[in-house]
Design an enzyme around this catalytic site. Structure first.
Site, PDB file in Angstrom:
ATOM      1  N   HIS A  72       1.238   2.107  -3.233  1.00 59.81           N
ATOM      2  CA  HIS A  72       0.309   2.862  -4.027  1.00 59.81           C
ATOM      3  C   HIS A  72       0.774   4.250  -4.022  1.00 59.81           C
ATOM      4  CE1 HIS A  72      -3.218  -0.058  -2.888  1.00 59.81           C
ATOM      5  NE2 HIS A  72      -2.184  -0.581  -3.813  1.00 59.81           N
TER       6      HIS A  72
ATOM      7  N   ASP B 207       0.649  -1.209  -0.047  1.00 63.91           N
ATOM      8  CA  ASP B 207       0.097  -0.020   0.128  1.00 63.91           C
ATOM      9  C   ASP B 207       0.995   1.079  -0.119  1.00 63.91           C
ATOM     10  OD1 ASP B 207      -2.351   1.685   0.548  1.00 63.91           O
ATOM     11  OD2 ASP B 207      -3.298   0.076   1.047  1.00 63.91           O
TER      12      ASP B 207
END
Length: 467
Positions: A318, A284
């Site tokens: 991300h 993430d």
């Protein structure tokens, strides 16, 4: 009196305006003052070896957390010192750090955390995705402590995998199968509803059936903190999560965590933070700055502020350095410099994400000297419509202002700058990119909606000057 108040407010606004218009290089001079404000850890030279308290290496059937926690308690009650994890592999359950204790892993030492969920209950007070609750005990936890450290060349392994912890995301990619506990069918919606309905925190007690995975490291309301040199692997959830903390240094740390929601370092409502010489390869966001979600973030109203990120390396994730999405308490004063980022699975370099559920004022973002091999989407992405389908009380217009990027090079991306503001709103403004080159941009352009006062100076995309 009115003249005094008016003069004060006018001077304050003038000061804010001056800050907004600082040249980026001048702005970075403020980092010296921030570092001077940080309190530094210091420990007596007293050694407490966990083997003297009964910890045994290579004993997977009997986790040694009771011995480790006893060593920490004795060290704390003796006036502080260093609790040593010697060379070898030690299997453990949850560890609670106390004031004036440096938990030090020698080179060659490894802590492997049990995946037996029962060890992480009863629940403790924490936050999960920005919402206050009692949840599974983080693997390494501290509450209200001062002068604490986690250091050494050793390895801390949360042992998250598709067989343990990660499947609770509820996604077959991470091993979930019908009938398994899942946060999507368990506690996530319940917890978010608690937040929206202003349920008292003492009633928000999550259980194993709620499937809300614990953080690897969660320091809550602590100050004077050092995390240095350790390698952090395979967290069940977020890796480093300081919450309501001040004077935090994360230095020389390696984070490898490809699991779901596998954020590397998430300072939440924290002040005076330095993250340097670290590497992140995660599932993430690499670094994600937060300040609470929706009603809970607004209730506390404690922004994150004064965070320095420098000389770090980011691979998968991300976003490289991210503000949001749980940012309802706001954020101010971010300084990012001299970092390297490179991966086809790194979505963005600098990312700001919020919504009319989250709100928050995000201001004074300064970024310089960033070298990017490639990223998947955009070098800079600002999104005020993040998770627009969320069930929440709306009407909290976020503000993003005073964002300055200088000397950013990227060799491959889909877009350069991507801004998604709000319709009929000027809540994104004073955005600046200068002296930068974005090459091999597949769309060949920026995409900007819902923003004003967006300025490009000596920005080249695919060799062409952007005007």
């Amino acid at each position: 009196m009115k003249k005094i108040i008016g003069g004060f407010i006018g001077g304050f606004l003038l000061c804010l305006s001056a800050q907004a218009n600082l040249l980026i290089d001048d702005a970075f001079k403020q980092t010296t003052g921030i570092e001077k404000q940080m309190k530094k850890t210091s420990f007596p030279n007293r050694i407490f070896n966990i083997t003297d308290f009964g910890a045994k290496p290579e004993n997977e059937t009997e986790p040694c957390h009771e011995a480790i926690n006893q060593a920490i308690i004795v060290c704390n009650q003796s006036g502080g010192g260093i609790v040593v994890i010697p060379k070898g592999t030690f299997f453990t359950g949850p560890i609670t750090l106390k004031s004036n204790v440096n938990l030090h892993l020698e080179e060659g030492a490894s802590l492997k955390f049990s995946t037996d969920q029962s060890l992480y209950y009863p629940a403790v007070i924490t936050r999960w995705e920005g919402v206050d609750c009692y949840n599974a005990r983080p693997l390494i936890y501290a509450y209200g402590e001062t002068n604490i450290a986690l250091t050494g060349k050793g390895v801390i392994d949360g042992q998250g995998s598709n067989e343990a912890w990660w499947y609770m995301k509820g996604n077959s990619r991470y091993g979930w199968k019908e009938g398994m506990p899942s946060q999507l069918q368990g506690g996530r919606d319940k917890l978010l509803r608690y937040g929206e309905e202003h349920t008292p925190i003492y009633k928000r007690i999550m259980t194993p059936e709620d499937a809300l995975r614990p953080q690897l490291i969660n320091f809550y309301s602590c100050n004077t903190i050092l995390i240095e040199d350790v390698t952090l692997l395979n967290s069940p959830f977020w890796v480093i999560h300081p919450l309501f903390c001040e004077s935090l240094i994360v230095k020389g740390v390696t984070v490898f965590n490809r699991g779901p929601n596998g954020d590397g370092c998430d300072p939440e409502s924290c002040k005076n933070v330095l993250i340097e010489n670290c590497s992140f390869d995660v599932g993430d966001d690499c670094i994600a700055i937060k300040s609470g979600r929706n009603a809970d973030g607004r209730k506390w109203n404690i922004p994150s502020e004064n965070i320095i990120v420098r000389n770090c390396k980011m691979k998968n994730g991300h976003g490289g350095v991210v503000v949001g999405s749980e940012i309802s308490g706001g954020y101010r004063n971010l300084y990012v410099e001299d970092c390297e980022m490179d991966s086809p699975l790194l979505d963005r370099v600098i990312r700001i994400k919020t919504s009319t559920c989250r709100g928050g004022t995000i201001e004074n973002i300064f970024v310089r000297n960033i070298k990017v091999g490639q990223c998947k989407e955009a070098v800079l992405r600002i999104n005020l419509q993040y998770e627009n389908g969320e069930k929440c009380e709306r009407g909290f217009t976020p503000i993003v202002r005073n964002v300055h990027l200088k000397n950013i090079t990227c060799e491959k991306s889909k877009q350069g700058v991507l801004i998604i503001g709000l319709e009929d709103s000027d809540s994104v403004y004073n955005i600046n990119v200068e002296d930068s080159q974005f090459n091999n941009v597949s769309t060949g352009s920026n995409q900007i909606t819902g923003a004003k006062d967006v300025n490009f100076k000596n920005l080249y995309i695919n060799g062409k000057l952007v005007k």
